[in-house]
Design a protein around this motif. Sequence first.
Motif, short mmCIF file in Angstrom:
data_model
loop_
_atom_site.label_atom_id
_atom_site.label_comp_id
_atom_site.label_asym_id
_atom_site.label_seq_id
_atom_site.Cartn_x
_atom_site.Cartn_y
_atom_site.Cartn_z
N THR A 151 -16.59 -64.98 -50.72
CA THR A 151 -17.59 -64.47 -51.66
C THR A 151 -18.94 -65.12 -51.39
N GLN A 152 -19.97 -64.51 -51.91
CA GLN A 152 -21.33 -65.05 -51.78
C GLN A 152 -21.50 -66.33 -52.59
N SER A 153 -20.83 -66.37 -53.73
CA SER A 153 -21.06 -67.46 -54.68
C SER A 153 -20.27 -68.71 -54.32
N THR A 244 -28.08 -48.93 -68.88
CA THR A 244 -27.63 -49.25 -67.53
C THR A 244 -27.98 -50.67 -67.12
N GLY A 245 -27.16 -51.20 -66.23
CA GLY A 245 -27.41 -52.54 -65.71
C GLY A 245 -26.48 -52.82 -64.57
N VAL A 246 -26.65 -53.99 -63.96
CA VAL A 246 -25.82 -54.31 -62.81
C VAL A 246 -25.21 -55.71 -62.95
N PHE A 247 -23.93 -55.79 -62.66
CA PHE A 247 -23.23 -57.07 -62.54
C PHE A 247 -23.03 -57.36 -61.06
N ALA A 248 -23.24 -58.61 -60.69
CA ALA A 248 -22.98 -59.02 -59.31
C ALA A 248 -22.98 -60.53 -59.27
N GLU A 249 -22.54 -61.09 -58.16
CA GLU A 249 -22.64 -62.52 -58.01
C GLU A 249 -24.14 -62.90 -58.04
#
Length: 630
Positions: A151-153, A244-249
């Motif tokens: 993962t990125q995180s 609307t919105g975005v979840f991400a690392e």
Amino acid sequence: MSSSARRPWFLGLWVAVLAPNGCGIPGSRPPAPSEITMERDIHSYARPDECRVTHIALDLDADFVGKALRGKARLTLDRAPGASSVWLDTEGLQIAAVRDGDGAALVHALSPRDAVLGSALRIDLGASNTVVIEYETKDAAALQWLEPRQTQSGKPFLFTQGQAILTRTWIPCQDTPGVRQSYDARITAPAGLRAVMSAARLDDGVATADGRIAYRFALEQPVPSYLIALAVGDLAFRPIGARTGVFAEPQVVEGAAWELADTETMVELAERLYGPYRWGRFDVLILPPSFPFGGMENPCLTFATPTILAGDRSLVALIAHELAHSWSGNLVTNSTWSDLWLNEGFTVYFERRIMEALYGVPYAEMLHVLGWQDLQSDLTAFANGPDTTLHIDVSGRNPDDAFSNVPYEKGELLLVTIERDVGRERFDTFLADYFARYAFQPMSAERFERHLRDTLFAADAGAIERLKLRQWIHSPGLPDNAIEPKSAEFARVDAERVRFESGAAVASLDVSGFTTHHWLHLLRKLPAGTSLARLAELDQRFALTATGNSEIRFEWLRIAIRERYEAAFPALEDFLVKQGRRKFLKPLYEDLVRTDWGKALARRIYDRARPGYHTVSANTIDGILAKAGA
Ligand code: BES
Ligand code: ZN
């Protein structure tokens, strides 16, 4: 739910025949389960005519150490008179106990495992219409547990993929798209990780006594099991618009919010086309790169691959696509996997209408032509065989094994054919009415044909014949009244390509205003046998090997394999190892194993890459290498 819930069960069936979904009033309530007529689904052990699940309440712990989900599923049932058991689908679940709503143990039996279907779980019922199943699932095909290095995180990550028949690997359920249920869930996760689901979020996490965090969700709209989805990871959130919105690392979320800035507008445009968005929020979750699909239309929370983050917003048709499923698929659902085209074909049509409204006709035309090319290549690959029908025969197979561009692009072309015949205005009215009338109901090819005959073509009995509708749906290949899409933008690309082919210096090519789609068209049409020197020239001028645009990189790598342009092989290996989107992996491995020199390379790369792939992708690539003896 409503007064109909108290009507005798058999009266409900009459309602289904007489008044589908409250007389087709837009925005009307979901029909009661017993009002819905069912097709037989060969991919499920459920016997919904006897007993249907109407609600699932999950209470699960995500154990990242043991890589297991563990807890309870409480199922609420709607029983036909005289029915004494419920039949569920399961695969690989370890069942610890089965009880009724009062905690009394229930007699149950698990059938021997079938390689495609898994095991039926039959539970004998007493008076209670609730069953509680205590279970654990490890190595579930739906789940991918990612290590911190994946993962990125640098934190672990878990996500599910339900479609087509994988939800049974993590929830005991009636795993057929014909059965719908509402659901709620309590998910506990280690501190530092956040859980999200395809449902409304009821809180932002509450600490438990043992130092974990509990998240609560509820989806009141009834959905088929394949739309129940979960992800747990180091997730940040950025709003885009009101809904609307975005979840991400955290490392990805800022860029993702920029890339997906048009999402709110897409929802508005979609509503203007075909009626209200009925799911509350439309958020997008950007997954780690091993996500096996481009996108998955999980309600309230579309799951998406990070490979759409091109840096120039050029790959957001995928968001329009998953959004469109909020009508075609999530409201009106293919009743079995034989009719995937009713989900995907309608969605591609709707997706391109959204893109046309947002970015204009020339843009949508380019998408059309690229889709036509995808279809042609599958029609050729399948030699116009049985899997090129819309309504397909998937008996004895996992529906996933028949996956192709056919339900998408041939399905879309059928709708375009009808649209051209009746005119856009009438067709739009027809579609808006279709989504309202059959909202929260299963749809089959037969039901759709009947509906067309009774509505759009009620005063035009010859239309079905004239448009060759039965041939479109039930015969392989493409009927001769299919309309090949054209793009003026691509004519410009073709002209430059012809100049290149006749030896013009790469520096002299006019690529001004070329977008991702222009490049894709150019690369797809580059003739086999282009010399390595000419490829190197292209590469030097346009940095194709180094491009961060996944779609362009993919087309370029296909050329590199075809021409054995080894300068791009490190980039090829990198691409195959660092992302797991099946649409990219499958053709590249297929191209490699087709060559004499590529088999060993494919095997070497795959040995490195496979541990990072989701089961959906790994199964497909296993098959390709095994068949090629690589
Ligand atoms: N619902 C599909 C993904 C899917 C289909 C999963 C069948 C399992 C079985 C999703 O909406 C989809 O079509 N995704 C496409 C992207 C789209 C832009 C064509 C993909 O993943 O590439
Ligand atoms: Zn889709």
